[in-house]
Scaffold this motif. Structure first.
Motif, short mmCIF file in Angstrom:
data_model
loop_
_atom_site.label_atom_id
_atom_site.label_comp_id
_atom_site.label_asym_id
_atom_site.label_seq_id
_atom_site.Cartn_x
_atom_site.Cartn_y
_atom_site.Cartn_z
N SER A 185 0.84 -1.19 0.00
CA SER A 185 0.00 0.00 0.00
C SER A 185 0.88 1.24 0.00
CB SER A 185 -0.92 0.00 1.22
OG SER A 185 -0.15 0.09 2.42
N ASP A 229 -2.88 5.90 -5.23
CA ASP A 229 -3.51 6.23 -3.95
C ASP A 229 -3.98 4.99 -3.19
OD1 ASP A 229 -5.74 5.41 -5.39
OD2 ASP A 229 -6.74 7.35 -5.35
N THR A 231 -6.41 2.92 -3.83
CA THR A 231 -7.85 2.67 -3.76
C THR A 231 -8.33 1.61 -4.74
OG1 THR A 231 -8.35 4.44 -5.35
CG2 THR A 231 -8.29 5.04 -3.00
N SER A 232 -7.54 1.33 -5.79
CA SER A 232 -7.95 0.37 -6.81
C SER A 232 -6.82 -0.60 -7.12
CB SER A 232 -8.35 1.08 -8.11
OG SER A 232 -9.47 1.92 -7.92
N ASP A 247 -12.29 -2.32 -6.32
CA ASP A 247 -12.26 -1.27 -5.33
C ASP A 247 -11.73 -1.87 -4.04
OD1 ASP A 247 -13.25 1.48 -4.30
OD2 ASP A 247 -14.15 0.03 -2.92
N ALA A 249 -11.44 -0.76 -0.90
CA ALA A 249 -12.20 -0.58 0.34
C ALA A 249 -13.36 -1.56 0.44
CB ALA A 249 -12.70 0.86 0.43
#
Length: 353
Positions: A185, A229, A231-232, A247, A249
């Motif tokens: 991440s 970022d 997120t994907s 996605d 999250a």
């Protein structure tokens, strides 16, 4: 390019290579069965050195600002061979003994195979440490903050964590069957691992050293790319010929891109407006516009394999699975601008400034 070109061993050309590093990025190309890593100047595609004595190197990773490359061997060795591992060239026996890291018995599984990770100093090209890990290594990753490295073990159903501040083995985390690719991440607190054997993307909590969550990711996920970022994730369901956009999250699939043939490497452009995909089974390279979904295809034969986009550049580097070469490809036109001859096979490439 002339295959007879004689390249210097990197350890003998450290001053020259430091000058090159200051001027332009370097593409590091692991050469598999040749037991070496070829170094290429990213702007010109010209070979500028070679790192030797990196056995069966497949996984290779680094991060900007981190002084090391981490190379994983795809072959296994026995305990006796590990004990007799040759010391890196130019290192005294005493220093080698001190740097040949042995993991704590409690940290490393005893029911797995045995292989080696090589930690390479990017300034000198020297292998400064070899670290025993539980089984053949497929791919590796280095965290953005330079603290951690990770290696996937397809036959061991898990990953090894390496502490780059101490150059020591830091533990084994079980993931799923046939872990393939790995990435961190953006804040370096999590890692993601694709499990080809059960169609999942595992999320790992590095503080607790545990698998915290599994995301469904098709039938047989292999390579993937995280958005900057975090997120994907763009995941290659390789044999299905499909890339899934997940996605992170919610774990939901937000887009699907169908190519109809086996896939391998993929990467995002510097601005993340385009996804590039090596369609190995159809001898194609693809560019997906992530805003419109439009797909451009260009023939690239034979068998485009690993693919890496150079940040701050308009070039893709794509290796061939069937021939000893890497193509430099213009991102806008998808036309080949040059070919780079390699020894062995070009595997997980990394580009560093």
């Amino acid at each position: 390019m002339n295959r007879s070109l004689t390249l210097p061993v990197f350890g003998l050309t450290g001053v020259l290579m430091t000058a090159w590093t200051a001027q332009a990025g370097i593409v590091y190309i692991p050469e598999g069965s040749a037991d070496s890593v070829l170094m290429v100047e990213s702007e010109t595609g010209q070979p500028i050195g070679r790192i030797s004595s990196v056995e069966a190197v497949h996984g290779l990773a680094g991060a900007p600002g981190t002084p090391y490359l981490v190379a994983g061997s795809y072959s296994e060795i026995d305990q006796e061979s590990a004990a007799q591992t040759a010391k890196p060239e130019g290192v005294s026996q005493a220093d080698h003994n001190a740097h040949h890291a042995k993991p704590a018995n409690a940290a490393m599984p005893t029911d797995k195979g045995l292989s080696l990770l090589s930690v390479i100093d990017t300034k000198t090209g020297e292998v400064v440490r070899r670290i025993e890990v539980p089984g053949a290594v497929h791919h590796t990753a280095v965290s953005p903050d330079g603290r951690w490295a990770m290696a996937t073990h397809p036959s061991g159903d898990g990953v090894s964590l390496i502490d780059l501040s101490t150059l020591e083995y830091a533990g084994f985390i079980a993931t799923g069957p046939m872990p393939n690719y790995v990435s961190f991440s953006p804040d370096s607190s999590l890692a993601y691992v694709s499990n080809t054997g059960n169609g999942t993307l595992s999320e790992l909590d590095l503080d607790r050293r545990i698998l915290s969550r599994n995301l469904l990711a098709g039938e047989g996920p292999e390579h993937f790319a995280l958005s900057r970022d975090g997120t994907s994730a763009f995941v290659a369901d390789a044999e299905a010929g499909t890339v899934l956009r997940l996605d992170i999250a919610s774990g939901t699939e937000t887009a699907t891109y169908e190519f109809g043939a086996e896939l391998h490497g993929l990467d995002l452009s510097d601005g993340e407006e385009t996804l590039f995909v090596a369609v190995k089974g159809a001898d194609l390279v693809a560019a997906v516009d992530l805003t419109s979904g439009a797909v451009r295809l260009q023939e690239l034969a034979p068998a485009p394999y690993h693919l890496t986009a150079a940040d701050g550049s308009e070039t893709l580097f794509v290796s061939s699975r069937e021939e000893a070469k890497v193509w430099a490809v213009d991102q806008a036109s998808l036309q080949v601008t040059s070919e780079i001859a390699v020894d062995g096979e070009g595997h997980q490439m990394v580009i560093l400034p």
